[in-house]
Design a protein around this motif. Structure first.
Motif, PDB file in Angstrom:
ATOM      1  N   GLU A   1      87.145  41.983-119.422  1.00  0.00           N
ATOM      2  CA  GLU A   1      86.288  40.874-119.827  1.00  0.00           C
ATOM      3  C   GLU A   1      85.916  40.953-121.307  1.00  0.00           C
ATOM      4  OE1 GLU A   1      85.447  42.990-117.290  1.00  0.00           O
ATOM      5  OE2 GLU A   1      86.250  41.679-115.715  1.00  0.00           O
ATOM      6  N   ASP A   2      85.843  39.784-121.936  1.00  0.00           N
ATOM      7  CA  ASP A   2      85.260  39.687-123.273  1.00  0.00           C
ATOM      8  C   ASP A   2      83.751  39.570-123.085  1.00  0.00           C
ATOM      9  OD1 ASP A   2      87.923  39.330-124.028  1.00  0.00           O
ATOM     10  OD2 ASP A   2      87.732  37.128-123.936  1.00  0.00           O
ATOM     11  N   ILE A   3      83.016  40.033-124.070  1.00  0.00           N
ATOM     12  CA  ILE A   3      81.567  39.814-123.983  1.00  0.00           C
ATOM     13  C   ILE A   3      81.221  38.655-124.905  1.00  0.00           C
ATOM     14  CG2 ILE A   3      80.789  41.416-125.808  1.00  0.00           C
ATOM     15  CD1 ILE A   3      78.667  42.271-123.521  1.00  0.00           C
ATOM     16  N   GLN A   4      80.361  37.797-124.420  1.00  0.00           N
ATOM     17  CA  GLN A   4      79.969  36.642-125.243  1.00  0.00           C
ATOM     18  C   GLN A   4      78.820  37.039-126.165  1.00  0.00           C
ATOM     19  OE1 GLN A   4      80.308  32.466-124.514  1.00  0.00           O
ATOM     20  NE2 GLN A   4      78.139  32.439-123.962  1.00  0.00           N
ATOM     21  N   CYS A   5      79.030  36.837-127.464  1.00  0.00           N
ATOM     22  CA  CYS A   5      78.003  37.147-128.452  1.00  0.00           C
ATOM     23  C   CYS A   5      77.511  35.813-129.031  1.00  0.00           C
ATOM     24  CB  CYS A   5      78.562  38.021-129.561  1.00  0.00           C
ATOM     25  SG  CYS A   5      79.346  39.523-128.946  1.00  0.00           S
ATOM     26  N   VAL A   6      76.223  35.580-128.921  1.00  0.00           N
ATOM     27  CA  VAL A   6      75.685  34.273-129.306  1.00  0.00           C
ATOM     28  C   VAL A   6      74.953  34.376-130.645  1.00  0.00           C
ATOM     29  CG1 VAL A   6      74.275  32.313-128.575  1.00  0.00           C
ATOM     30  CG2 VAL A   6      75.435  33.741-126.868  1.00  0.00           C
ATOM     31  N   ILE A   7      75.323  33.469-131.548  1.00  0.00           N
ATOM     32  CA  ILE A   7      74.792  33.493-132.908  1.00  0.00           C
ATOM     33  C   ILE A   7      73.865  32.310-133.134  1.00  0.00           C
ATOM     34  CG2 ILE A   7      75.448  33.151-135.321  1.00  0.00           C
ATOM     35  CD1 ILE A   7      78.086  34.444-134.653  1.00  0.00           C
ATOM     36  N   ASN A   8      72.765  32.586-133.770  1.00  0.00           N
ATOM     37  CA  ASN A   8      71.945  31.476-134.240  1.00  0.00           C
ATOM     38  C   ASN A   8      72.420  31.170-135.668  1.00  0.00           C
ATOM     39  OD1 ASN A   8      70.080  29.603-134.883  1.00  0.00           O
ATOM     40  ND2 ASN A   8      68.311  30.797-134.157  1.00  0.00           N
ATOM     41  N   PHE A   9      73.161  30.080-135.795  1.00  0.00           N
ATOM     42  CA  PHE A   9      73.858  29.726-137.025  1.00  0.00           C
ATOM     43  C   PHE A   9      72.953  29.813-138.256  1.00  0.00           C
ATOM     44  CE2 PHE A   9      75.646  26.407-139.891  1.00  0.00           C
ATOM     45  CZ  PHE A   9      76.892  26.975-140.075  1.00  0.00           C
ATOM     46  N   GLU A  10      71.733  29.332-138.098  1.00  0.00           N
ATOM     47  CA  GLU A  10      70.783  29.279-139.217  1.00  0.00           C
ATOM     48  C   GLU A  10      70.493  30.660-139.819  1.00  0.00           C
ATOM     49  OE1 GLU A  10      70.513  26.246-137.125  1.00  0.00           O
ATOM     50  OE2 GLU A  10      71.310  25.890-139.113  1.00  0.00           O
ATOM     51  N   GLU A  11      70.549  31.701-138.956  1.00  0.00           N
ATOM     52  CA  GLU A  11      70.100  33.033-139.382  1.00  0.00           C
ATOM     53  C   GLU A  11      71.146  33.812-140.179  1.00  0.00           C
ATOM     54  OE1 GLU A  11      68.741  35.352-136.054  1.00  0.00           O
ATOM     55  OE2 GLU A  11      67.448  33.707-135.399  1.00  0.00           O
ATOM     56  N   PHE A  12      72.382  33.302-140.254  1.00  0.00           N
ATOM     57  CA  PHE A  12      73.435  34.119-140.857  1.00  0.00           C
ATOM     58  C   PHE A  12      74.038  33.499-142.111  1.00  0.00           C
ATOM     59  CE2 PHE A  12      73.090  35.727-136.619  1.00  0.00           C
ATOM     60  CZ  PHE A  12      73.239  37.101-136.777  1.00  0.00           C
ATOM     61  N   ASP A  13      74.495  34.394-142.954  1.00  0.00           N
ATOM     62  CA  ASP A  13      75.173  34.028-144.177  1.00  0.00           C
ATOM     63  C   ASP A  13      76.443  33.234-143.845  1.00  0.00           C
ATOM     64  OD1 ASP A  13      76.596  33.962-146.503  1.00  0.00           O
ATOM     65  OD2 ASP A  13      76.295  36.080-147.020  1.00  0.00           O
ATOM     66  N   LYS A  14      76.533  32.003-144.361  1.00  0.00           N
ATOM     67  CA  LYS A  14      77.679  31.127-144.018  1.00  0.00           C
ATOM     68  C   LYS A  14      78.992  31.742-144.501  1.00  0.00           C
ATOM     69  CE  LYS A  14      74.659  28.513-142.360  1.00  0.00           C
ATOM     70  NZ  LYS A  14      73.737  29.631-142.298  1.00  0.00           N
ATOM     71  N   GLU A  15      78.925  32.456-145.599  1.00  0.00           N
ATOM     72  CA  GLU A  15      80.092  33.147-146.160  1.00  0.00           C
ATOM     73  C   GLU A  15      80.681  34.121-145.129  1.00  0.00           C
ATOM     74  OE1 GLU A  15      80.818  33.167-149.769  1.00  0.00           O
ATOM     75  OE2 GLU A  15      82.528  34.505-149.424  1.00  0.00           O
ATOM     76  N   ILE A  16      79.793  34.892-144.502  1.00  0.00           N
ATOM     77  CA  ILE A  16      80.253  35.852-143.488  1.00  0.00           C
ATOM     78  C   ILE A  16      80.837  35.115-142.282  1.00  0.00           C
ATOM     79  CG2 ILE A  16      79.454  37.536-141.767  1.00  0.00           C
ATOM     80  CD1 ILE A  16      77.872  38.878-143.844  1.00  0.00           C
ATOM     81  N   LEU A  17      80.114  34.111-141.814  1.00  0.00           N
ATOM     82  CA  LEU A  17      80.596  33.385-140.632  1.00  0.00           C
ATOM     83  C   LEU A  17      81.968  32.757-140.876  1.00  0.00           C
ATOM     84  CD1 LEU A  17      77.378  31.644-139.240  1.00  0.00           C
ATOM     85  CD2 LEU A  17      78.379  33.836-138.615  1.00  0.00           C
ATOM     86  N   SER A  18      82.189  32.327-142.107  1.00  0.00           N
ATOM     87  CA  SER A  18      83.466  31.651-142.394  1.00  0.00           C
ATOM     88  C   SER A  18      84.640  32.630-142.326  1.00  0.00           C
ATOM     89  CB  SER A  18      83.419  30.997-143.779  1.00  0.00           C
ATOM     90  OG  SER A  18      83.493  31.999-144.768  1.00  0.00           O
TER      91      SER A  18
END
Ligand code: 4AD
Ligand code: MG
Length: 478
Positions: free
Chosen positions: A44-61
Motif C-alpha cells: 500500500e501507498d500511504i496518503q500524505c495530505v498537504i495544506n497547500f497554503e502552508e508550503f513553499d510553492k517552489e518545493i511543491l512544484s
C-alpha cells in the motif's frame, strides 16, 4: 525530528496522533494536495495530505511521480475513502528530483514488455514489487522448512567440470584469449592452458556435489543459481535461474515424492499467509487481465482458489506408462490437436501434454514417476524392468514441470554400464563413482525451479517478470 519509520509499520501500528518521519517515492501527486508515497516495505501507498497554503510553492512544484521525499507529519484518521489512516504533512524534504517527462514509470498501466526494457525501475510498480516481496518470503520459507526438518544447507560450486544433466547445454568458463586460442598437436583447443587446466562451465545443477554431501551429512539441500544455455525462448525458461535441490541418504523414490509434496505445500502456505495483501492484489490483476481473453481460455479458478487447492489436496501420482495411455487416448491426441502427437511409448512429454494432464484431465498437481530410461539422465536408478528409471516429475497447473528428481543409482556396476551406454567418459565421474565404492546407500533428491513456483503463486504469465534481471537468449542487459 520525529522517529523515522517504515510505511509498513505505520499501517500496522495505526497510532493516531503519532508524529512520524517517513521516506519514499511519490506514486502520484494529485490536486496539489494528496501525495501517495511508497517505500517498498509494503504494497500500500500511504496518503500524505498537504495544506497547500502552508508550503513553499517552489518545493511543491518539484514533486512529481518518481521524486523521492522525506515527509514529517502526524498520523490521522483518514477523511477519504480507500484507506483508514493518512499523514497530515508538516514538513517536506525533497531527497531526489525526478524529471516527469523522462521518468518511464507513470501512474498508468504499462505492458510487461515495456517494463522489462526498464527492469532497473520496474520494481517501483505494485505488480513487480509484490512479486519481489513474495520471492523474498518464499526464499526464507525454503530455508525455514529445511532447517526445521534437520537438513543442512550446503553450497555447491558454481564453476564445475561436470555436466550433471548430460544435456550439454552449458556456458563455458574460460580465461583463454578467444583471439589466440592455444591448440594441441591434434589441432584441438588445449584446455591445459586454461585457468583450471581443464574445461569448465557454469553449473546446470548442484546435484552431483549435493549427493557427495548427503552421503556424509545425511540430509542436505543446495539453493543457488544454475545456468542453462538452452535456446528455448519460452515464458518458462531462463538461462540463469534459481534451483532448490535437496538430497537425502537412505531415501527411496516414495520418500522423495512425499518430501517434495510436503515441502511445496509448506512453502506455498507460508507465503500465502505472509503475503496475503500481495496475493489478493495479484489475483485481482489476473482477473482483470483475463477479461481480455476468450472465455474458454480463462481460468475456472481465481489465483487464490488455485493456491488453496494445492495446499489442501493430495497430489495425484501416476507412472509414465499410465500418463502415456491417458494422453494417447485423449481427445486432443486423437483429433490431432497436439503439436507433438503421442504414438509411441518412450517419447518425452512436451509441456502441452503435461498441461493437459494437470489442467484438463486431473485438475490437480500430478506426480509422474518411472519414466523411460532413454529420456532421463544417467544417474537415475534403473527399475527391474530395465526400461524405466526411478524418476519423478511434478507437474503444476499453468506451468507444467515444476520439479524434476529421482532415486539415484547406487549400484556401481549398473551405474557404470549406464555411463558407458551413454558414451560418457567414466574418468570424468571418478569421484561420483567413488561414492558408490565406499559405503554406498540408497539415496534420492529433486530440484525445484524457484521461478516456476513463483509463476504459480503470483499468477504471472512470463518467467522474465519474476526474477529481478532475467537472462534469456540475446538478453543480458542490466
Ligand atoms: O528437471 P531438472 O533439469 O532437474 C535437475 O537439474 C536435477 N539435477 C535436479 C535434482 O534432482 N537435484 O531441473 C529441475 C527444475 C525443473 O523441474 C524446473 O522447475 C527448473 O528446474 N528448470 C528451469 N527453470 C527455469 N528455466 C529453465 N531453463 C529451467 N530448467 C529447469
Ligand atoms: Mg526435468
Amino acid at each position: 525530528m520525529p522517529q523515522k519509520t517504515e510505511i509498513k509499520s505505520v499501517f500496522e501500528s495505526k497510532n493516531i496522533g503519532d508524529n512520524i518521519s517517513i521516506n519514499g517515492w511519490v506514486k502520484t501527486f494529485r490536486s496539489n494536495r494528496f501525495i501517495a508515497l511508497n517505500d517498498g516495505s509494503c504494497l500500500e501507498d500511504i496518503q500524505c495530505v498537504i495544506n497547500f497554503e502552508e508550503f513553499d510553492k517552489e518545493i511543491l512544484s518539484k514533486i512529481n511521480t518518481g521524486t523521492s521525499l522525506n515527509i514529517g507529519g502526524k498520523v490521522v484518521e483518514s477523511q477519504g475513502k480507500g484507506q483508514n489512516i493518512e499523514i497530515s504533512v508538516k514538513e517536506i524534504n525533497i531527497l531526489g528530483l525526478s524529471n516527469p517527462d523522462e521518468y518511464p514509470i507513470q501512474p498508468k498501466k504499462h505492458s510487461f514488455e515495456f517494463l522489462r526494457d526498464n527492469a532497473h525501475l520496474r520494481v517501483r510498480t505494485k505488480t513487480i514489487s509484490s512479486v519481489m516481496r513474495i520471492r523474498s518470503e518464499l526464499s526464507y520459507a525454503i530455508h525455514k522448512f529445511f532447517n526445521e526438518n534437520n537438513f543442512y544447507y550446503v553450497h555447491t560450486p558454481i564453476i564445475t567440470g561436470s555436466d550433471a544433466e548430460g544435456a550439454g547445454e552449458m556456458f563455458r568458463v574460460t580465461t583463454l584469449d578467444l583471439n589466440k586460442v592455444p591448440k594441441d598437436s591434434d589441432g584441438k583447443i588445449d584446455f591445459t592452458k586454461d585457468f583450471f587446466s581443464k574445461e569448465t562451465n557454469l553449473t546446470v545443477s548442484g546435484q552431483l556435489e549435493a549427493e557427495s554431501m548427503a552421503l556424509g551429512l545425511g540430509k542436505v539441500y543446495t539453493f543457488g543459481p544454475t545456468f542453462r544455455a538452452e535456446n528455448s525462448n519460452t515464458s518458462r525458461h531462463l538461462a540463469e535461474f534459481w534451483m532448490i535441490e535437496p538430497e537425502m541418504a537412505f531415501y527411496e523414490l516414495d520418500d522423495n515424492i512425499n518430501l517434495a509434496e510436503q515441502f511445496i505445500k509448506y512453502i506455498i502456505k507460508y507465503v500465502y499467509d505472509k503475503c496475503k495483501n500481495e496475493i489478493v492484489f495479484l489475483s485481482g490483476r489476473l482477473e482483470k487481465e483475463e477479461q481480455n481473453i476468450p472465455k474458454n481460455e480463462r481460468n475456472d479458478f481465481s489465483l487464490e482458489e488455485r493456491i488453496n487447492f494445492v495446499i489442501n489436496n493430495d497430489f495425484i501420482r501416476i507412472t509414465y506408462s499410465e500418463a502415456f495411455d491417458i494422453l494417447k487416448n485423449s481427445k486432443p491426441n486423437k483429433k490431432g490437436k497436439f503439436k507433438f502427437p503421442l504414438n509411441e511409448w518412450g517419447v518425452d512429454f512436451q509441456s502441452e501434454h503435461e498441461r493437459f494432464l494437470v489442467e484438463k484431465y486431473f485438475k490437480c498437481p500430478v506426480v509422474v514417476y518411472d519414466y523411460p530410461s532413454k529420456i532421463k539422465a544417467f544417474y537415475m536408478r534403473m527399475n527391474d524392468d530395465k526400461k524405466t528409471v526411478k524418476a519423478m516429475d511434478i507437474l503444476f497447473p499453468g506451468i507444467g514441470e515444476i520439479v524434476g528428481g529421482s532415486q539415484r543409482e547406487e549400484r556401481i556396476d549398473v551405474l557404470k554400464e549406464r555411463i558407458k551406454s551413454l558414451n560418457i567418459d567414466e574418468k570424468e565421474l571418478w569421484w561420483y563413482l567413488d561414492l558408490r565404492k565406499f559405503g554406498t546407500v540408497k539415496h534420492s533428491g529433486f530440484g525445484l525451479g524457484l521461478e516456476r513456483l513463483i509463476l504459480f503463486i503470483t499468477g504471472m504469465g512470463n518467467i522474465r517478470d519474476v526474477i529481478p534481471f532475467p537472462r534469456t537468449p540475446k538478453n543480458a542487459e542490466f
